[in-house]
Design a protein around this motif. Structure first.
Motif, short mmCIF file in Angstrom:
data_model
loop_
_atom_site.label_atom_id
_atom_site.label_comp_id
_atom_site.label_asym_id
_atom_site.label_seq_id
_atom_site.Cartn_x
_atom_site.Cartn_y
_atom_site.Cartn_z
N ALA A 172 2.80 13.05 4.91
CA ALA A 172 3.27 12.90 6.27
C ALA A 172 3.35 11.23 6.33
CB ALA A 172 2.31 13.51 7.27
N VAL A 173 2.43 10.48 5.61
CA VAL A 173 2.43 9.06 5.76
C VAL A 173 3.48 8.59 4.89
CG1 VAL A 173 1.14 6.99 5.01
CG2 VAL A 173 0.01 9.04 6.08
N ILE A 174 3.73 9.35 3.72
CA ILE A 174 4.76 8.81 2.75
C ILE A 174 6.20 9.00 3.44
CG2 ILE A 174 6.10 9.21 0.46
CD1 ILE A 174 3.13 9.78 -0.70
N GLU A 175 6.33 10.18 4.15
CA GLU A 175 7.65 10.42 4.76
C GLU A 175 7.88 9.34 5.88
OE1 GLU A 175 7.78 14.35 5.98
OE2 GLU A 175 8.86 15.00 4.58
N LYS A 176 6.84 8.91 6.62
CA LYS A 176 6.99 7.91 7.55
C LYS A 176 7.25 6.58 6.98
CE LYS A 176 3.92 5.74 11.18
NZ LYS A 176 2.66 5.81 11.85
N VAL A 177 6.89 6.30 5.80
CA VAL A 177 6.94 4.89 5.15
C VAL A 177 8.61 4.85 4.81
CG1 VAL A 177 6.72 3.49 3.22
CG2 VAL A 177 4.55 4.72 4.34
N GLU A 178 9.13 5.99 4.19
CA GLU A 178 10.54 6.04 3.72
C GLU A 178 11.41 5.90 4.85
OE1 GLU A 178 9.78 8.93 -0.33
OE2 GLU A 178 10.09 9.94 1.52
N PRO A 184 11.76 -0.72 -3.17
CA PRO A 184 10.40 -0.70 -3.21
C PRO A 184 9.65 -0.91 -1.98
CG PRO A 184 11.02 -2.69 -4.16
CD PRO A 184 12.32 -1.94 -3.73
N PHE A 185 8.33 -0.51 -1.82
CA PHE A 185 7.37 -0.93 -0.50
C PHE A 185 6.11 -1.67 -1.40
CE2 PHE A 185 9.78 2.90 0.89
CZ PHE A 185 10.37 2.27 2.04
N PHE A 186 5.46 -2.31 -0.44
CA PHE A 186 4.18 -2.90 -0.74
C PHE A 186 3.10 -2.48 0.06
CE2 PHE A 186 7.39 -5.86 -2.49
CZ PHE A 186 6.69 -6.29 -3.70
N SER A 199 -0.31 -3.28 -3.94
CA SER A 199 0.44 -2.38 -5.04
C SER A 199 2.04 -2.69 -4.66
CB SER A 199 0.04 -1.24 -4.99
OG SER A 199 -1.45 -1.02 -5.34
N LYS A 200 2.83 -2.89 -5.54
CA LYS A 200 4.33 -2.90 -5.41
C LYS A 200 4.64 -1.20 -5.97
CE LYS A 200 8.54 -4.54 -6.89
NZ LYS A 200 9.56 -5.48 -7.81
N CYS A 201 5.36 -0.47 -4.91
CA CYS A 201 5.72 1.08 -5.13
C CYS A 201 6.91 1.11 -5.20
CB CYS A 201 5.10 1.82 -4.03
SG CYS A 201 3.31 1.24 -3.52
N GLY A 226 10.33 -3.72 0.94
CA GLY A 226 10.56 -4.76 -0.14
C GLY A 226 11.79 -5.50 0.12
N VAL A 227 11.99 -6.64 0.00
CA VAL A 227 13.28 -7.42 0.10
C VAL A 227 13.82 -7.88 -1.11
CG1 VAL A 227 14.26 -9.54 1.21
CG2 VAL A 227 12.05 -8.41 2.32
N GLY A 228 15.26 -8.02 -1.38
CA GLY A 228 16.06 -7.96 -2.44
C GLY A 228 15.62 -9.13 -3.23
#
Length: 370
Positions: A172-178, A184-186, A199-201, A226-228
């Protein structure tokens, strides 16, 4: 002229304990022995305050058995430190020395988050750096971002989750992040610095591992989008109510991002000072740095870290470090050196600002009129 007695605090209970020792070495080297009488106080990972001959050396070598235990300051306007010495008749409490100003070189929790500042406030002593509120807000990335949003300072999209949420339902946390967008996310501990636990994900599996890694260090975890094509720009801030900003500097990471290893282990990341930016961008970054500093009632010093999207020409404030690294390779003193303030001059100024801040506190009426 009598020398000022400066108690330098280092070590601490956080994951940045070793970084603190490196910073303390540079600060101690910069304190002019003609002007200052220095008392070295190391704080162990268990929270014990210790002093003695060459305390920092003992901490660096892991040989602290011969050091004496210090009783932290507690009584208002009583700036003496006490040391517990072992005798044949048992432990004896002795006065170590009066202290004019405390210089915390403590990164991370229990040193940069308002806790040690609260102790020093209760003791009514002068100390270098931000107060309780500025330290606490600057340390907690989640709260800090909310304050920046409220003040119209641009930041990267982010959410905050609790360790309990991750442990209960990682999916559920991963879906919320997405829902914030594409990888990427950090994933970051909310209350830690020096890139510890970050961590860079680039994928779901990376994100799961990154969340677990961040949760090792804090119960509050910040996940940023993450920003481009970004450049990492930093600015040093110095002052109390009227802060000054340094020239901008750029970090040239040797790895995917400016990690703990690239900062302190291999030392391969480059620093470009001043950063090659259009003057209007540099001026805006410095303006945002000063505004953020005032917004959290910071004092003494801070390093403001920014992202600059090279494609979109957008500025994002990442964080404000109220006790930035002071090692020989750290950006904070290097930026001031490029601006015209040497390392010893910077340390002198920080001590002056500590006394100015103390004078402001003393000017505040503490009792209601009868």
């Amino acid at each position: 002229m009598n020398k000022l007695r400066v108690a330098v605090l280092f070590g601490g209970r956080s994951g940045e304990h070793d970084v603190s020792l490196m910073s303390a070495r540079s600060v101690l080297n910069a304190l002019d022995p003609e002007r200052y009488e220095v008392i070295q106080i190391g704080i162990t990972l268990d929270g014990n305050w210790l002093t003695g001959e060459n305390t920092l050396d003992a901490f660096e070598k892991g040989n602290i058995k011969e050091l004496d235990r210090v009783v932290p300051p507690s009584e208002p306007s009583h700036q003496s430190l006490y040391v517990v010495r072992s005798t044949k008749l048992g432990d004896k409490l002795e006065t170590l020395s009066g202290v004019d100003v405390f210089f915390p070189v403590l990164h991370g929790p229990f040193g940069e988050d308002g806790t040690i500042q609260g102790l020093l406030e209760l003791a009514d002593v002068a100390y270098v750096g931000a107060g309780v509120a500025g330290s606490s807000v600057g340390m907690d990335k989640g709260i800090f971002k909310d304050v920046m949003r409220a003040n119209g300072i641009p930041i990267v999209d982010s959410i905050l989750v609790l360790r309990g949420e991750i442990e209960k339902d990682m999916h559920a946390v991963i879906e919320k992040v997405e829902q914030m967008g594409a990888y990427p996310f950090f994933a970051k501990p909310a209350n830690l610095g020096s890139s510890v636990g970050i961590s860079k994900c680039n994928s779901r599996s990376d994100l799961g591992e990154g969340l677990m890694e961040a949760a090792r260090y804090d119960r509050r975890i910040v996940i940023e989008r993450g920003v481009g094509n970004v450049r990492e720009i930093e600015v040093s801030v110095l002052g109390n109510e009227h802060p000054q900003t340094s020239v901008c500097g750029e970090v040239l990471p040797s790895r995917e991002f400016y990690s703990y290893e690239s900062k302190y282990i291999d030392g391969t990341s480059g620093l470009l000072i001043p950063a090659n930016l259009p003057s209007e961008i540099s001026d805006k970054i410095r303006e945002y740095a000063a505004r953020a500093y005032k917004a959290i009632d910071c004092a003494g010093m801070a390093r403001a870290d920014f992202f600059f999207d090279n494609d979109m020409k957008k500025i994002y404030l990442n964080e404000l470090n109220t006790l930035p690294g002071f090692t020989s390779i750290s950006m904070y003193p290097k930026l001031w050196q490029a601006t015209g303030l040497t390392y010893p001059q910077l340390v002198d100024r920080l001590i002056e600002l500590a006394f100015e801040r103390k004078a402001q506190r003393d000017h505040t009426e503490r009792r209601r009129a009868a």
